[in-house]
Design a protein around this motif. Structure first.
Motif, PDB file in Angstrom:
ATOM      1  N   GLU A  31     -60.470 -26.731 -29.998  1.00 23.99           N
ATOM      2  CA  GLU A  31     -60.454 -26.220 -28.626  1.00 23.99           C
ATOM      3  C   GLU A  31     -60.844 -27.324 -27.646  1.00 23.99           C
ATOM      4  OE1 GLU A  31     -62.718 -23.027 -25.736  1.00 23.99           O
ATOM      5  OE2 GLU A  31     -62.636 -22.584 -27.876  1.00 23.99           O
ATOM      6  N   MET A  32     -61.806 -28.143 -28.027  1.00 26.97           N
ATOM      7  CA  MET A  32     -62.218 -29.234 -27.149  1.00 26.97           C
ATOM      8  C   MET A  32     -61.064 -30.231 -26.954  1.00 26.97           C
ATOM      9  SD  MET A  32     -65.640 -31.619 -27.159  1.00 26.97           S
ATOM     10  CE  MET A  32     -65.351 -32.469 -28.683  1.00 26.97           C
ATOM     11  N   ASP A  33     -60.316 -30.493 -27.999  1.00 25.73           N
ATOM     12  CA  ASP A  33     -59.155 -31.374 -27.913  1.00 25.73           C
ATOM     13  C   ASP A  33     -58.113 -30.798 -26.950  1.00 25.73           C
ATOM     14  OD1 ASP A  33     -57.554 -33.603 -28.546  1.00 25.73           O
ATOM     15  OD2 ASP A  33     -56.570 -32.530 -30.191  1.00 25.73           O
ATOM     16  N   VAL A  34     -57.908 -29.484 -26.991  1.00 23.89           N
ATOM     17  CA  VAL A  34     -56.990 -28.817 -26.052  1.00 23.89           C
ATOM     18  C   VAL A  34     -57.443 -29.079 -24.623  1.00 23.89           C
ATOM     19  CG1 VAL A  34     -56.182 -26.582 -25.189  1.00 23.89           C
ATOM     20  CG2 VAL A  34     -56.292 -26.993 -27.649  1.00 23.89           C
ATOM     21  N   ARG A  35     -58.719 -28.841 -24.356  1.00 18.64           N
ATOM     22  CA  ARG A  35     -59.250 -29.020 -23.004  1.00 18.64           C
ATOM     23  C   ARG A  35     -59.148 -30.485 -22.549  1.00 18.64           C
ATOM     24  NH1 ARG A  35     -61.829 -24.529 -21.015  1.00 18.64           N
ATOM     25  NH2 ARG A  35     -62.089 -22.844 -22.504  1.00 18.64           N
ATOM     26  N   LEU A  36     -59.370 -31.416 -23.465  1.00 19.06           N
ATOM     27  CA  LEU A  36     -59.235 -32.838 -23.124  1.00 19.06           C
ATOM     28  C   LEU A  36     -57.783 -33.195 -22.788  1.00 19.06           C
ATOM     29  CD1 LEU A  36     -61.601 -34.523 -25.731  1.00 19.06           C
ATOM     30  CD2 LEU A  36     -61.919 -34.399 -23.257  1.00 19.06           C
ATOM     31  N   LYS A  37     -56.847 -32.643 -23.544  1.00 24.31           N
ATOM     32  CA  LYS A  37     -55.433 -32.913 -23.298  1.00 24.31           C
ATOM     33  C   LYS A  37     -54.965 -32.358 -21.958  1.00 24.31           C
ATOM     34  CE  LYS A  37     -53.886 -33.392 -28.049  1.00 24.31           C
ATOM     35  NZ  LYS A  37     -52.934 -32.955 -29.071  1.00 24.31           N
ATOM     36  N   LEU A  38     -55.598 -31.280 -21.496  1.00 26.29           N
ATOM     37  CA  LEU A  38     -55.181 -30.634 -20.252  1.00 26.29           C
ATOM     38  C   LEU A  38     -56.047 -31.011 -19.051  1.00 26.29           C
ATOM     39  CD1 LEU A  38     -54.418 -27.067 -21.630  1.00 26.29           C
ATOM     40  CD2 LEU A  38     -52.774 -28.852 -21.033  1.00 26.29           C
ATOM     41  N   LYS A  39     -57.029 -31.885 -19.239  1.00 27.61           N
ATOM     42  CA  LYS A  39     -57.982 -32.168 -18.171  1.00 27.61           C
ATOM     43  C   LYS A  39     -57.350 -32.810 -16.936  1.00 27.61           C
ATOM     44  CE  LYS A  39     -59.755 -36.682 -19.384  1.00 27.61           C
ATOM     45  NZ  LYS A  39     -60.914 -37.468 -19.699  1.00 27.61           N
ATOM     46  N   ASP A  40     -56.240 -33.515 -17.099  1.00 27.41           N
ATOM     47  CA  ASP A  40     -55.597 -34.148 -15.945  1.00 27.41           C
ATOM     48  C   ASP A  40     -54.756 -33.168 -15.120  1.00 27.41           C
ATOM     49  OD1 ASP A  40     -53.728 -33.922 -17.989  1.00 27.41           O
ATOM     50  OD2 ASP A  40     -52.591 -35.673 -17.323  1.00 27.41           O
ATOM     51  N   ARG A  41     -54.567 -31.968 -15.630  1.00 26.58           N
ATOM     52  CA  ARG A  41     -53.859 -30.930 -14.878  1.00 26.58           C
ATOM     53  C   ARG A  41     -54.898 -30.112 -14.120  1.00 26.58           C
ATOM     54  NH1 ARG A  41     -49.123 -28.834 -18.968  1.00 26.58           N
ATOM     55  NH2 ARG A  41     -48.516 -30.906 -19.690  1.00 26.58           N
ATOM     56  N   ASP A  42     -54.511 -29.594 -12.999  1.00 22.49           N
ATOM     57  CA  ASP A  42     -55.449 -28.839 -12.149  1.00 22.49           C
ATOM     58  C   ASP A  42     -55.469 -27.358 -12.532  1.00 22.49           C
ATOM     59  OD1 ASP A  42     -57.293 -28.534 -10.058  1.00 22.49           O
ATOM     60  OD2 ASP A  42     -55.703 -27.920  -8.684  1.00 22.49           O
ATOM     61  N   TYR A  43     -55.620 -27.080 -13.837  1.00 24.41           N
ATOM     62  CA  TYR A  43     -55.597 -25.710 -14.329  1.00 24.41           C
ATOM     63  C   TYR A  43     -57.000 -25.114 -14.345  1.00 24.41           C
ATOM     64  CZ  TYR A  43     -50.889 -26.487 -16.287  1.00 24.41           C
ATOM     65  OH  TYR A  43     -49.564 -26.754 -16.470  1.00 24.41           O
ATOM     66  N   ASN A  44     -57.058 -23.819 -14.090  1.00 25.01           N
ATOM     67  CA  ASN A  44     -58.279 -23.051 -14.297  1.00 25.01           C
ATOM     68  C   ASN A  44     -58.095 -22.371 -15.652  1.00 25.01           C
ATOM     69  OD1 ASN A  44     -60.472 -21.397 -14.297  1.00 25.01           O
ATOM     70  ND2 ASN A  44     -59.997 -20.348 -12.396  1.00 25.01           N
ATOM     71  N   ILE A  45     -58.607 -22.980 -16.707  1.00 30.74           N
ATOM     72  CA  ILE A  45     -58.416 -22.458 -18.064  1.00 30.74           C
ATOM     73  C   ILE A  45     -59.345 -21.269 -18.272  1.00 30.74           C
ATOM     74  CG2 ILE A  45     -58.603 -22.958 -20.521  1.00 30.74           C
ATOM     75  CD1 ILE A  45     -57.851 -25.865 -19.825  1.00 30.74           C
ATOM     76  N   GLU A  46     -58.725 -20.134 -18.554  1.00 26.29           N
ATOM     77  CA  GLU A  46     -59.492 -18.910 -18.785  1.00 26.29           C
ATOM     78  C   GLU A  46     -59.937 -18.788 -20.240  1.00 26.29           C
ATOM     79  OE1 GLU A  46     -57.611 -15.331 -17.317  1.00 26.29           O
ATOM     80  OE2 GLU A  46     -56.493 -16.538 -15.878  1.00 26.29           O
ATOM     81  N   MET A  47     -58.999 -19.107 -21.164  1.00 31.20           N
ATOM     82  CA  MET A  47     -59.309 -18.921 -22.576  1.00 31.20           C
ATOM     83  C   MET A  47     -58.392 -19.791 -23.420  1.00 31.20           C
ATOM     84  SD  MET A  47     -59.479 -15.369 -24.757  1.00 31.20           S
ATOM     85  CE  MET A  47     -57.748 -15.090 -25.014  1.00 31.20           C
ATOM     86  N   VAL A  48     -58.928 -20.301 -24.517  1.00 33.20           N
ATOM     87  CA  VAL A  48     -58.153 -21.051 -25.503  1.00 33.20           C
ATOM     88  C   VAL A  48     -58.288 -20.296 -26.820  1.00 33.20           C
ATOM     89  CG1 VAL A  48     -57.896 -23.229 -26.729  1.00 33.20           C
ATOM     90  CG2 VAL A  48     -58.621 -23.235 -24.334  1.00 33.20           C
ATOM     91  N   GLN A  49     -57.142 -19.918 -27.390  1.00 33.15           N
ATOM     92  CA  GLN A  49     -57.156 -19.095 -28.594  1.00 33.15           C
ATOM     93  C   GLN A  49     -56.383 -19.794 -29.715  1.00 33.15           C
ATOM     94  OE1 GLN A  49     -55.061 -15.403 -28.073  1.00 33.15           O
ATOM     95  NE2 GLN A  49     -56.260 -14.404 -29.651  1.00 33.15           N
ATOM     96  N   LYS A  50     -57.037 -19.965 -30.864  1.00 30.46           N
ATOM     97  CA  LYS A  50     -56.369 -20.563 -32.029  1.00 30.46           C
ATOM     98  C   LYS A  50     -55.432 -19.525 -32.631  1.00 30.46           C
ATOM     99  CE  LYS A  50     -58.771 -21.451 -35.741  1.00 30.46           C
ATOM    100  NZ  LYS A  50     -59.610 -22.077 -36.767  1.00 30.46           N
ATOM    101  N   LEU A  51     -54.189 -19.947 -32.912  1.00 31.85           N
ATOM    102  CA  LEU A  51     -53.209 -19.049 -33.513  1.00 31.85           C
ATOM    103  C   LEU A  51     -53.016 -19.404 -34.969  1.00 31.85           C
ATOM    104  CD1 LEU A  51     -50.440 -19.023 -30.761  1.00 31.85           C
ATOM    105  CD2 LEU A  51     -52.332 -17.440 -31.034  1.00 31.85           C
ATOM    106  N   GLU A  52     -53.007 -18.376 -35.809  1.00 31.15           N
ATOM    107  CA  GLU A  52     -52.755 -18.582 -37.227  1.00 31.15           C
ATOM    108  C   GLU A  52     -52.272 -17.281 -37.851  1.00 31.15           C
ATOM    109  OE1 GLU A  52     -56.415 -19.966 -38.979  1.00 31.15           O
ATOM    110  OE2 GLU A  52     -57.581 -18.427 -38.016  1.00 31.15           O
ATOM    111  N   GLY A  53     -51.678 -17.394 -39.018  1.00 35.62           N
ATOM    112  CA  GLY A  53     -51.227 -16.221 -39.755  1.00 35.62           C
ATOM    113  C   GLY A  53     -50.173 -15.402 -39.028  1.00 35.62           C
TER     114      GLY A  53
END
Length: 70
Positions: A31-53
């Motif tokens: 999740e931290m890697d996701v947030r780092l990858k998106l940090k240059d975008r001006d997004y208000n990230i509400e939630m990051v959810q891992k998808l599996e199965g």
């Protein structure tokens, strides 16, 4: 690498409103890697959810599924 679904508002200055929430799918190590990858975008990230199965399979078969390439 895992696939994550990110719920966000287009602008970090906007108050989150459910009807304006956007989603994107991203491959990352954590999740931290996701947030780092998106940090240059001006997004208000509400939630990051891992998808599996079964949930990942469902999303991959949905017409809105498109994996972001960063």
């Amino acid at each position: 690498m895992m696939i994550y679904k990110v719920y966000y508002q287009v602008s970090a200055k906007e108050v989150p409103v459910r009807e304006k929430t956007q989603t994107l799918f991203l491959e990352a190590d954590s999740e931290m890697d996701v947030r780092l990858k998106l940090k240059d975008r001006d997004y208000n990230i509400e939630m990051v959810q891992k998808l599996e199965g079964k949930y990942l399979e469902y999303e991959q078969n949905h017409e809105n599924y498109k994996l972001e390439q960063l």
